[in-house]
Design a protein around this motif. Structure first.
Motif, PDB file in Angstrom:
ATOM      1  N   UNK A   2       0.847  -1.185   0.000  1.00 48.24           N
ATOM      2  CA  UNK A   2       0.000   0.000   0.000  1.00 48.24           C
ATOM      3  C   UNK A   2       0.887   1.242   0.000  1.00 48.24           C
ATOM      4  N   UNK A   3       0.350   2.341  -0.513  1.00 50.31           N
ATOM      5  CA  UNK A   3       1.081   3.605  -0.496  1.00 50.31           C
ATOM      6  C   UNK A   3       0.908   4.338   0.821  1.00 50.31           C
ATOM      7  N   UNK A  21      12.966  -4.009  -0.660  1.00 54.37           N
ATOM      8  CA  UNK A  21      13.358  -2.686  -0.205  1.00 54.37           C
ATOM      9  C   UNK A  21      12.246  -1.823   0.332  1.00 54.37           C
ATOM     10  N   UNK A  22      11.057  -2.388   0.524  1.00 55.65           N
ATOM     11  CA  UNK A  22       9.957  -1.609   1.072  1.00 55.65           C
ATOM     12  C   UNK A  22       9.178  -2.452   2.067  1.00 55.65           C
ATOM     13  N   UNK A  23       8.312  -1.805   2.820  1.00 58.11           N
ATOM     14  CA  UNK A  23       7.492  -2.497   3.811  1.00 58.11           C
ATOM     15  C   UNK A  23       6.167  -2.916   3.191  1.00 58.11           C
ATOM     16  N   UNK A  24       5.761  -4.131   3.497  1.00 58.86           N
ATOM     17  CA  UNK A  24       4.427  -4.603   3.148  1.00 58.86           C
ATOM     18  C   UNK A  24       3.738  -5.070   4.421  1.00 58.86           C
ATOM     19  N   UNK A  25       2.448  -5.390   4.318  1.00 55.13           N
ATOM     20  CA  UNK A  25       1.669  -5.825   5.469  1.00 55.13           C
ATOM     21  C   UNK A  25       1.283  -7.290   5.294  1.00 55.13           C
ATOM     22  N   UNK A  84      -6.766  -0.369   4.038  1.00 60.03           N
ATOM     23  CA  UNK A  84      -5.946   0.251   3.000  1.00 60.03           C
ATOM     24  C   UNK A  84      -6.657   0.081   1.652  1.00 60.03           C
ATOM     25  N   UNK A  85      -7.561   0.995   1.288  1.00 60.72           N
ATOM     26  CA  UNK A  85      -8.350   0.829   0.053  1.00 60.72           C
ATOM     27  C   UNK A  85      -7.516   0.690  -1.212  1.00 60.72           C
ATOM     28  N   UNK A  86      -6.293   1.222  -1.206  1.00 66.90           N
ATOM     29  CA  UNK A  86      -5.463   1.169  -2.417  1.00 66.90           C
ATOM     30  C   UNK A  86      -4.547  -0.050  -2.461  1.00 66.90           C
ATOM     31  N   UNK A  87      -4.682  -0.947  -1.507  1.00 63.13           N
ATOM     32  CA  UNK A  87      -3.699  -2.034  -1.382  1.00 63.13           C
ATOM     33  C   UNK A  87      -3.799  -3.032  -2.531  1.00 63.13           C
ATOM     34  N   UNK A  88      -2.674  -3.699  -2.761  1.00 62.01           N
ATOM     35  CA  UNK A  88      -2.567  -4.706  -3.813  1.00 62.01           C
ATOM     36  C   UNK A  88      -2.039  -5.991  -3.194  1.00 62.01           C
ATOM     37  N   UNK A  89      -2.723  -7.099  -3.427  1.00 59.69           N
ATOM     38  CA  UNK A  89      -2.322  -8.372  -2.842  1.00 59.69           C
ATOM     39  C   UNK A  89      -1.151  -8.955  -3.627  1.00 59.69           C
TER      40      UNK A  89
END
Length: 444
Positions: free
Chosen positions: A197-198, A223-227, A257-262
């Motif tokens: 998510x952003x 290199x980034x955080x995900x959930x 997180x409405x913009x999230x991508x699985x």
């Protein structure tokens, strides 16, 4: 150093195993609960020391852990849990706000817990073993262990290994007797998704108090955080419609997180003892020098380290101050009489009664990408038709102890409701305690 790890985990390393310590005090004793807490806290420290001493890069980071609720009737339970933990020398805190962007009524905070990447961790441990002249053998599935003149013979498909000591760290013990763990455990399945998510992400690790369970933590990816979000738990082999297990987690993610991508989806299952305490130590008094570690109740990262320390001490002839808490040969009294009764009913039904129920479905009633138990020429068989209509037929009886299987419409597997064994649609054994494939049937 003995290593025990479970696959498909969230990678939380914590001694906070839900609302647990008030239960331990009331069910066992204050000293028992204190020992359980100390053992798991020591495990966190031990894991960190291993990581530092072996220079393992595995994204380890300390995080506070929270058990929260948005249900009024659960608030008093959290208050009791805070009092229980602090009475044992813990450092729990009652809070009513958390960093996770959801509304709550109350939560218990455990400071200085941890999370990591378990795959990177186990790779580091493997390198440590190899660098110290140890050996690791893969693709060597064990199907039996028997006494021999020199100790025990451990049988694999192509070889037999003889050793003085054996450790059964196979998730669910593959040997039925004399340990009889199939009378003392059941298995639950749960599901996890990884989403990006952003939106700014939270600190801490989270799980709610009551089913349906929702578990949250962050993880590093490219290199980034995900959930990571977990939940949708159910007893293995329940026969219920499982098609929405991932969808429910995705809806939960979208609500936050409405913009999230699985990005990822995976499933796991966990062994749960009837009294909720892992079985660690001697497999049976009738098999000296054989040890077991199982029943981690979804908290395998800390308790597997506890198991490794206890087992190492047992083999080296040392006393471990926590071994009596996890005594694996215990059987009576059974603390959870309700669950024990339910388990016996399920085993009885699956072993006897269901075999006399004639299914109404026929071969023609099975649709593509569907599995059912049907009657075919006066015999009950398990049928799966793939998307092209190709038929896979199996004898729907678990190769472990003969329970009738149920179809898992999400994972496309045959699942055992008695002890949690699972098989692919074409009969291959996937999950213990089964070690043999199913009998295939040729309809021609």
């Amino acid at each position: 150093m003995l290593i025990m790890l479970l696959g498909n985990t969230t990678g939380k390393i914590t001694s906070q195993h839900g609302l647990f310590y008030d239960y331990l005090i009331n069910t066992f004793s204050t000293d028992f609960a204190k020992g359980y807490l100390e053992a798991n806290e020591n495990a966190i420290t031990n894991i960190k020391n291993i990581i530092d001493n072996e220079n393992i890069e595995c994204d380890f980071e300390f995080q506070d852990n929270f058990v929260y609720t948005n249900l009024e009737e659960e608030v008093i339970k959290i208050k009791h849990e805070v009092l229980a933990v602090n009475s044992l020398g813990g450092n729990a805190e009652l809070v009513n706000t958390i960093d996770l962007p959801i509304n709550i009524l109350s939560a218990i905070k455990f400071p200085n817990q941890a999370q990591f990447n378990p795959l990177k961790y186990i790779n580091g441990l493997c390198n440590c073993i190899l660098n110290n002249n140890g050996e690791i053998y893969e693709n060597s599935k064990v199907y039996d262990v028997k006494k021999s003149t020199d100790g025990y013979d451990v049988f694999t498909k192509n070889n037999t290994i003889t050793s003085k000591y054996v450790v059964l760290a196979t998730h669910y013990p593959i040997i039925n007797a004399p340990g009889f763990y199939f009378l003392k455990m059941y298995q639950e399945a749960s599901y996890i998704i990884g989403v990006e998510t952003k939106a700014p992400l939270f600190n801490g690790m989270y799980i709610n108090t009551k089913s349906p369970v929702a578990s949250f933590r962050t993880a590093n990816y490219n290199g980034k955080k995900i959930v990571l979000i977990g939940g949708s738990e159910h007893k293995v082999g329940s026969g219920e419609d499982l098609s929405n297990c991932y969808k429910n987690l995705e809806n939960m993610a979208k609500s936050i997180y409405p913009d999230c991508n699985v990005l990822f989806r995976w499933q796991t299952q966990d062994c749960i003892s009837l009294d909720k305490i892992p079985y660690i130590g001697e497999f049976s008094s009738m098999m000296p020098n054989v040890y077991v570690a199982t029943g981690f109740k979804k908290w395998g990262m800390s308790t597997s380290n506890v198991a490794a320390q206890i087992t190492c001490d047992k083999i080296l002839g040392k006393e471990n101050k926590y071994e009596d808490i996890f005594l694996s040969t215990r059987f009576e009294p059974i603390k959870n009489g309700t669950e024990f009764t339910n388990m016996l009913k399920q085993v009885s039904t699956s072993l006897v009664l269901d075999k006399f129920k004639i299914p109404s479905e026929t071969l023609d009633s099975v649709k593509n990408d569907e599995g059912k138990i049907i009657e075919y020429e006066d015999v009950k068989i398990g049928i799966y038709k793939d998307n092209e209509g190709k038929i896979y037929a199996i004898k729907p009886i678990c190769s472990h102890l003969g329970c009738e299987l149920s179809w898992n419409n999400l994972e496309k597997t045959w699942d055992c409701p008695c002890h949690g064994s699972r098989f692919s649609y074409d009969g291959k054994s996937l999950y213990d305690p089964s070690i043999k494939d199913l009998e295939l049937l040729d309809l021609d």
